[in-house]
Design a protein around this motif. Sequence first.
Motif, short mmCIF file in Angstrom:
data_model
loop_
_atom_site.label_atom_id
_atom_site.label_comp_id
_atom_site.label_asym_id
_atom_site.label_seq_id
_atom_site.Cartn_x
_atom_site.Cartn_y
_atom_site.Cartn_z
N GLY A 30 -47.30 95.87 -17.72
CA GLY A 30 -47.15 97.00 -18.61
C GLY A 30 -47.36 96.56 -20.04
N ASP A 31 -47.03 97.43 -20.98
CA ASP A 31 -47.22 97.13 -22.40
C ASP A 31 -46.05 96.30 -22.91
OD1 ASP A 31 -48.19 97.03 -24.92
OD2 ASP A 31 -47.66 99.10 -25.46
N GLY A 32 -46.18 94.97 -22.83
CA GLY A 32 -45.12 94.09 -23.30
C GLY A 32 -44.17 93.64 -22.21
N TRP A 33 -44.40 94.07 -20.96
CA TRP A 33 -43.53 93.65 -19.87
C TRP A 33 -44.34 93.34 -18.62
CZ3 TRP A 33 -44.25 96.68 -15.66
CH2 TRP A 33 -44.65 98.01 -15.86
N ILE A 34 -43.75 92.50 -17.80
CA ILE A 34 -44.33 92.18 -16.49
C ILE A 34 -43.19 92.19 -15.48
CG2 ILE A 34 -45.55 90.46 -15.11
CD1 ILE A 34 -46.79 89.39 -17.65
N ARG A 35 -43.37 92.92 -14.39
CA ARG A 35 -42.34 93.01 -13.36
C ARG A 35 -42.87 92.47 -12.04
NH1 ARG A 35 -41.51 99.15 -14.98
NH2 ARG A 35 -40.29 98.90 -16.90
N ALA A 36 -41.92 91.99 -11.23
CA ALA A 36 -42.29 91.47 -9.92
C ALA A 36 -41.06 91.35 -9.06
CB ALA A 36 -42.98 90.11 -10.06
N SER A 37 -41.27 91.05 -7.79
CA SER A 37 -40.18 90.71 -6.88
C SER A 37 -40.25 89.22 -6.60
CB SER A 37 -40.30 91.49 -5.57
OG SER A 37 -40.15 92.88 -5.79
N ARG A 66 -34.28 89.49 -1.84
CA ARG A 66 -35.37 89.82 -2.77
C ARG A 66 -34.78 90.37 -4.06
NH1 ARG A 66 -40.56 89.95 -2.59
NH2 ARG A 66 -40.59 89.49 -0.36
N TYR A 67 -35.19 89.77 -5.19
CA TYR A 67 -34.67 90.18 -6.49
C TYR A 67 -35.79 90.79 -7.34
CZ TYR A 67 -30.70 87.27 -5.18
OH TYR A 67 -29.62 86.73 -4.52
N GLU A 68 -35.41 91.78 -8.15
CA GLU A 68 -36.35 92.43 -9.06
C GLU A 68 -36.26 91.75 -10.43
OE1 GLU A 68 -38.52 94.65 -7.96
OE2 GLU A 68 -37.58 94.28 -6.00
N VAL A 69 -37.39 91.34 -10.95
CA VAL A 69 -37.44 90.51 -12.15
C VAL A 69 -38.36 91.16 -13.17
CG1 VAL A 69 -37.92 88.19 -13.02
CG2 VAL A 69 -37.14 88.48 -10.68
N GLU A 70 -37.97 91.08 -14.45
CA GLU A 70 -38.82 91.63 -15.51
C GLU A 70 -38.85 90.67 -16.69
OE1 GLU A 70 -39.18 95.97 -16.94
OE2 GLU A 70 -37.80 95.06 -18.38
N LEU A 71 -40.06 90.32 -17.12
CA LEU A 71 -40.26 89.50 -18.31
C LEU A 71 -40.69 90.40 -19.46
CD1 LEU A 71 -42.21 86.26 -17.27
CD2 LEU A 71 -40.04 86.37 -18.50
N LYS A 117 -33.73 81.10 -12.45
CA LYS A 117 -34.87 80.44 -11.80
C LYS A 117 -35.92 81.46 -11.35
CE LYS A 117 -32.28 80.41 -7.44
NZ LYS A 117 -31.56 79.57 -6.46
N HIS A 118 -35.51 82.69 -11.03
CA HIS A 118 -36.48 83.71 -10.61
C HIS A 118 -37.36 84.14 -11.78
CE1 HIS A 118 -32.80 84.21 -8.02
NE2 HIS A 118 -33.70 83.83 -7.16
N LEU A 119 -36.77 84.22 -12.98
CA LEU A 119 -37.56 84.51 -14.18
C LEU A 119 -38.52 83.37 -14.48
CD1 LEU A 119 -34.79 86.11 -16.40
CD2 LEU A 119 -36.96 87.20 -15.81
N VAL A 120 -38.05 82.14 -14.25
CA VAL A 120 -38.94 80.98 -14.43
C VAL A 120 -40.13 81.09 -13.49
CG1 VAL A 120 -39.13 78.48 -14.14
CG2 VAL A 120 -37.10 79.45 -15.24
N ALA A 121 -39.86 81.45 -12.23
CA ALA A 121 -40.95 81.57 -11.25
C ALA A 121 -41.97 82.61 -11.68
CB ALA A 121 -40.36 81.93 -9.88
N LEU A 122 -41.50 83.76 -12.17
CA LEU A 122 -42.44 84.78 -12.65
C LEU A 122 -43.20 84.28 -13.87
CD1 LEU A 122 -43.70 87.55 -12.66
CD2 LEU A 122 -41.66 88.44 -13.83
N GLY A 123 -42.48 83.60 -14.78
CA GLY A 123 -43.15 83.06 -15.96
C GLY A 123 -44.25 82.07 -15.59
N LEU A 124 -44.00 81.21 -14.63
CA LEU A 124 -45.02 80.25 -14.18
C LEU A 124 -46.21 80.97 -13.57
CD1 LEU A 124 -42.64 77.60 -12.58
CD2 LEU A 124 -43.94 77.35 -14.71
N THR A 125 -45.94 82.06 -12.85
CA THR A 125 -47.04 82.86 -12.29
C THR A 125 -47.89 83.47 -13.39
OG1 THR A 125 -45.69 83.39 -10.34
CG2 THR A 125 -47.56 84.83 -10.80
#
Length: 555
Positions: A34-41, A47-52, A76-84
């Motif tokens: 999105g505009d300034g955000w990224i979401r994922a599971s 399963r956790y919902e994560v938003e950067l 750690k889940h935010l780290v995983a999304l950040g690495l992605t």
Amino acid sequence: MGGLTEAKLRALAGERSFERGLAYADEVSGVEFGDGWIRASVRGTERYEVELLLGGRGKPAGTCDCPYGQEGNFCKHLVALGLTVIAQEADLPRRRKAARDRTRSLDAWLTGLSRDDLLVLVRKEMAEDRDLRRRLELRAASACGDVAGIRSRIRELLDSGPFARYGYVEYADARAYADQAGQVVSAIRSLTASGRAADAMALAREAIGTLAAVVGSVDDSDGRLGGIGAGLADAHREACRAAGPDPEELARWLVAHALDDAADLTDLDPLDYEDLLGERGRAALRRYTVEAWQANRTGWAEKHLMQRLAKSARDVDTVIAVHAVDLAPNGRTHLLIARELDTAGRTAEALEWAERGIRETADLATVDPALIDHLADRYTRIDRSADALTLRRDRFAACRTLLAYQQLRAAALAAECWPTEREKALALLRADAGPADTRGHRVLVDILLDDGDVDAAWRTAGEYGAHDGQWLTLADRSRPTRPADALAVYLRLATCLTRETGNHAYEQLVRLLLHIRDCHRRLGTPDDFTAYVTDLRAAQKRKRNLMRLMDEYGL
């Protein structure tokens, strides 16, 4: 996209969470931009919902609904999304543009649909999505003022039956139940916003009671139901402010709720309603509280509520009366009363209650140490050092510990009679500690060490024994003057450690080796130490970390 880097992720998450996040990089799915955000599971324990949140002037941030993330941590889940995100950095502009294009296309398509086509679409989606149907049903009932319909939907939402296995909602299903139950809060608030505050108030009370009855059969390890309880309490307050309920009726409910198990769920404080209660309601609140306390004077909830109201009104005598009905046998309640009186400036009464706590305790060894400290401090402040010394002496006689001895010493030094008191205390310890009393002699060793009487501590330890920690302290204290004795202790302890593995044991062993080397230096036998270390290395050569550590220290 905000210049996200591994270094920034490491700084945000900390070393431990970052390293753990590396293992979750392959568990990221359903990435949305999105505009300034990224979401994922991210799949973890579940399963956790994560938003950067990226871009802008601030540093990257994020949210995750895992327990650690809900506490505000960059998990750690935010780290995983950040690495992605970092791995896909080159493709980010295209994916962001595609996300914006999809949003515009969806808006344009919905705008172009006729009323009938929209109805068909919504009905189809409701048929396929049970949660969506429930949310829309609640909105419709709120808009129509259908209280009976809303009540029915709320009961369905709070029903844990569909999630329970064998009558209990396990951890794996608790989150789904909490997500469903959480819809009740917004439904009640919507009812208040639509002008039906009185109905919202009644439904909030019912929902609080229903949820409280369910909590015991749900594994709420993550505390989600507690958050919903707090939300219901807030929704109830909002409805009360809008509805203006009868003050006496509100006071009656607040007292009943405070004494009910549901109070633990909502953490609702009757004093938060004081402005709504007015003078008549506050009087009723006090009256109902007193009636409840008089019916059960030793009940924790009744006592707590009485004390809250009394403290709010600065009614110290009532606070004391509540405490005095149920005095603890160890003097703890006497201490609470003394502190209340001290705060109120009634120091003479406070001292009397503290002294009474000592007198009414059958065994001075069981009295609350905080009461001893409180009374001794008060005696010192009013120049009654002799009384403070007597109190500390009696306490030591009843409870012969290192702390009691240290406190006796401080009081005796203040009274300038420590040498005499020390001899009496040591004589008491020696007379009381028979040959079979291992604990008594070990306390004596600690006391002698604390006094700096190392020679006497050595004699006591040699005659009656000591634990390894005491022997190590004796050796450390005596190394400059008794290197041969200290060496014998170090060698014995080192032999024990050679049978252990792990870095902690290796670090302890190396510290002992340094002390052993110092003893040999003082004894003029450095060659003996060299031979000892050579033999040790030969026997322990397979312990690579130990060998490396010994090399670092030149051993």
